[in-house]
Design a protein around this motif. Structure first.
Motif, PDB file in Angstrom:
ATOM      1  N   LEU A  62      -3.449   8.073   6.752  1.00 45.72           N
ATOM      2  CA  LEU A  62      -3.276   7.401   5.459  1.00 45.72           C
ATOM      3  C   LEU A  62      -4.623   6.918   4.942  1.00 45.72           C
ATOM      4  O   LEU A  62      -5.461   6.463   5.724  1.00 45.72           O
ATOM      5  CB  LEU A  62      -2.340   6.194   5.605  1.00 45.72           C
ATOM      6  N   PRO A  63      -4.831   6.952   3.629  1.00 45.69           N
ATOM      7  CA  PRO A  63      -6.050   6.365   3.069  1.00 45.69           C
ATOM      8  C   PRO A  63      -6.099   4.852   3.343  1.00 45.69           C
ATOM      9  O   PRO A  63      -5.051   4.190   3.375  1.00 45.69           O
ATOM     10  CB  PRO A  63      -5.925   6.629   1.565  1.00 45.69           C
ATOM     11  N   ASP A  64      -7.300   4.329   3.547  1.00 42.85           N
ATOM     12  CA  ASP A  64      -7.486   2.920   3.887  1.00 42.85           C
ATOM     13  C   ASP A  64      -6.803   1.989   2.898  1.00 42.85           C
ATOM     14  O   ASP A  64      -6.148   1.028   3.294  1.00 42.85           O
ATOM     15  CB  ASP A  64      -8.987   2.604   3.974  1.00 42.85           C
ATOM     16  N   LYS A  65      -6.932   2.252   1.603  1.00 40.01           N
ATOM     17  CA  LYS A  65      -6.335   1.384   0.578  1.00 40.01           C
ATOM     18  C   LYS A  65      -4.814   1.325   0.704  1.00 40.01           C
ATOM     19  O   LYS A  65      -4.219   0.264   0.608  1.00 40.01           O
ATOM     20  CB  LYS A  65      -6.701   1.886  -0.815  1.00 40.01           C
ATOM     21  N   ILE A  66      -4.201   2.459   0.923  1.00 33.71           N
ATOM     22  CA  ILE A  66      -2.742   2.498   1.047  1.00 33.71           C
ATOM     23  C   ILE A  66      -2.308   1.780   2.318  1.00 33.71           C
ATOM     24  O   ILE A  66      -1.340   1.014   2.310  1.00 33.71           O
ATOM     25  CB  ILE A  66      -2.231   3.957   1.023  1.00 33.71           C
ATOM     26  N   LEU A  67      -3.021   2.007   3.401  1.00 32.48           N
ATOM     27  CA  LEU A  67      -2.693   1.355   4.666  1.00 32.48           C
ATOM     28  C   LEU A  67      -2.810  -0.160   4.545  1.00 32.48           C
ATOM     29  O   LEU A  67      -1.945  -0.902   5.010  1.00 32.48           O
ATOM     30  CB  LEU A  67      -3.606   1.882   5.774  1.00 32.48           C
ATOM     31  N   ARG A  68      -3.871  -0.649   3.895  1.00 35.50           N
ATOM     32  CA  ARG A  68      -4.063  -2.090   3.721  1.00 35.50           C
ATOM     33  C   ARG A  68      -2.947  -2.690   2.877  1.00 35.50           C
ATOM     34  O   ARG A  68      -2.425  -3.752   3.179  1.00 35.50           O
ATOM     35  CB  ARG A  68      -5.426  -2.374   3.085  1.00 35.50           C
ATOM     36  N   LYS A  69      -2.568  -2.018   1.809  1.00 35.76           N
ATOM     37  CA  LYS A  69      -1.482  -2.526   0.959  1.00 35.76           C
ATOM     38  C   LYS A  69      -0.154  -2.537   1.722  1.00 35.76           C
ATOM     39  O   LYS A  69       0.608  -3.501   1.626  1.00 35.76           O
ATOM     40  CB  LYS A  69      -1.373  -1.694  -0.318  1.00 35.76           C
ATOM     41  N   ALA A  70       0.111  -1.498   2.481  1.00 32.55           N
ATOM     42  CA  ALA A  70       1.344  -1.449   3.269  1.00 32.55           C
ATOM     43  C   ALA A  70       1.366  -2.573   4.304  1.00 32.55           C
ATOM     44  O   ALA A  70       2.403  -3.219   4.513  1.00 32.55           O
ATOM     45  CB  ALA A  70       1.482  -0.088   3.951  1.00 32.55           C
ATOM     46  N   PHE A  71       0.237  -2.825   4.933  1.00 29.36           N
ATOM     47  CA  PHE A  71       0.118  -3.917   5.895  1.00 29.36           C
ATOM     48  C   PHE A  71       0.397  -5.250   5.217  1.00 29.36           C
ATOM     49  O   PHE A  71       1.139  -6.091   5.733  1.00 29.36           O
ATOM     50  CB  PHE A  71      -1.282  -3.896   6.513  1.00 29.36           C
ATOM     51  N   GLY A  72      -0.170  -5.464   4.032  1.00 26.97           N
ATOM     52  CA  GLY A  72       0.060  -6.690   3.275  1.00 26.97           C
ATOM     53  C   GLY A  72       1.514  -6.871   2.895  1.00 26.97           C
ATOM     54  O   GLY A  72       2.068  -7.972   2.993  1.00 26.97           O
ATOM     55  N   VAL A  73       2.163  -5.794   2.466  1.00 27.92           N
ATOM     56  CA  VAL A  73       3.583  -5.852   2.109  1.00 27.92           C
ATOM     57  C   VAL A  73       4.417  -6.213   3.333  1.00 27.92           C
ATOM     58  O   VAL A  73       5.333  -7.037   3.250  1.00 27.92           O
ATOM     59  CB  VAL A  73       4.054  -4.519   1.485  1.00 27.92           C
ATOM     60  N   LEU A  74       4.097  -5.615   4.475  1.00 31.18           N
ATOM     61  CA  LEU A  74       4.815  -5.937   5.704  1.00 31.18           C
ATOM     62  C   LEU A  74       4.681  -7.418   6.040  1.00 31.18           C
ATOM     63  O   LEU A  74       5.677  -8.094   6.327  1.00 31.18           O
ATOM     64  CB  LEU A  74       4.298  -5.087   6.868  1.00 31.18           C
TER      65      LEU A  74
END
Length: 118
Positions: free
Chosen positions: A94-106
């Motif tokens: 996954l691209p870093d930006k998408i991974l960071r946003k998904a982590f934040g949502v979690l």
């Protein structure tokens, strides 16, 4: 740099010993914001920290009080290893930006659930 890492480790250890968390909630965001690691680097580094020594003294204290269910722990260990292997395969693609946003949502979802649960 070493001082910041020492503070992150102490805070994560304290929070981990107190609440049973630390890697995802303390170490990963701290490595991103204070050490300027990418989301992938922060997650990989956090997993390296958690690999073997994490929590052994805290587990001993919880064990002394009868608060460790070893049957559950054994099942979780095996399934966690399997899940983390496949999760890491997804994460590294996954691209870093998408991974960071998904982590934040979690983290946001878990926080809201904990705050508003009975």
């Amino acid at each position: 740099e070493i001082g910041i890492l020492i503070l992150i480790g102490i805070l994560a250890g304290f929070v981990g010993g107190t609440f049973g968390v630390g890697g995802g909630i303390i170490i990963i965001p701290a490595l991103i914001y204070f050490m300027h690691l990418s989301q992938h680097q922060a997650q990989g580094t956090s997993l390296a920290v958690l690999l073997l020594p994490i929590g052994i003294l805290a587990v001993m204290n919880y064990h002394k009080q009868g608060y460790v269910n070893y049957k559950y722990a054994a099942i979780l260990i095996v399934t966690f290893v399997i899940g983390s292997y496949f999760g890491s395969l997804v994460s590294i693609n996954l691209p870093d930006k998408i991974l960071r946003k998904a982590f934040g949502v979690l983290m946001l979802f878990v926080s809201i659930k904990l705050i508003f649960s009975k």
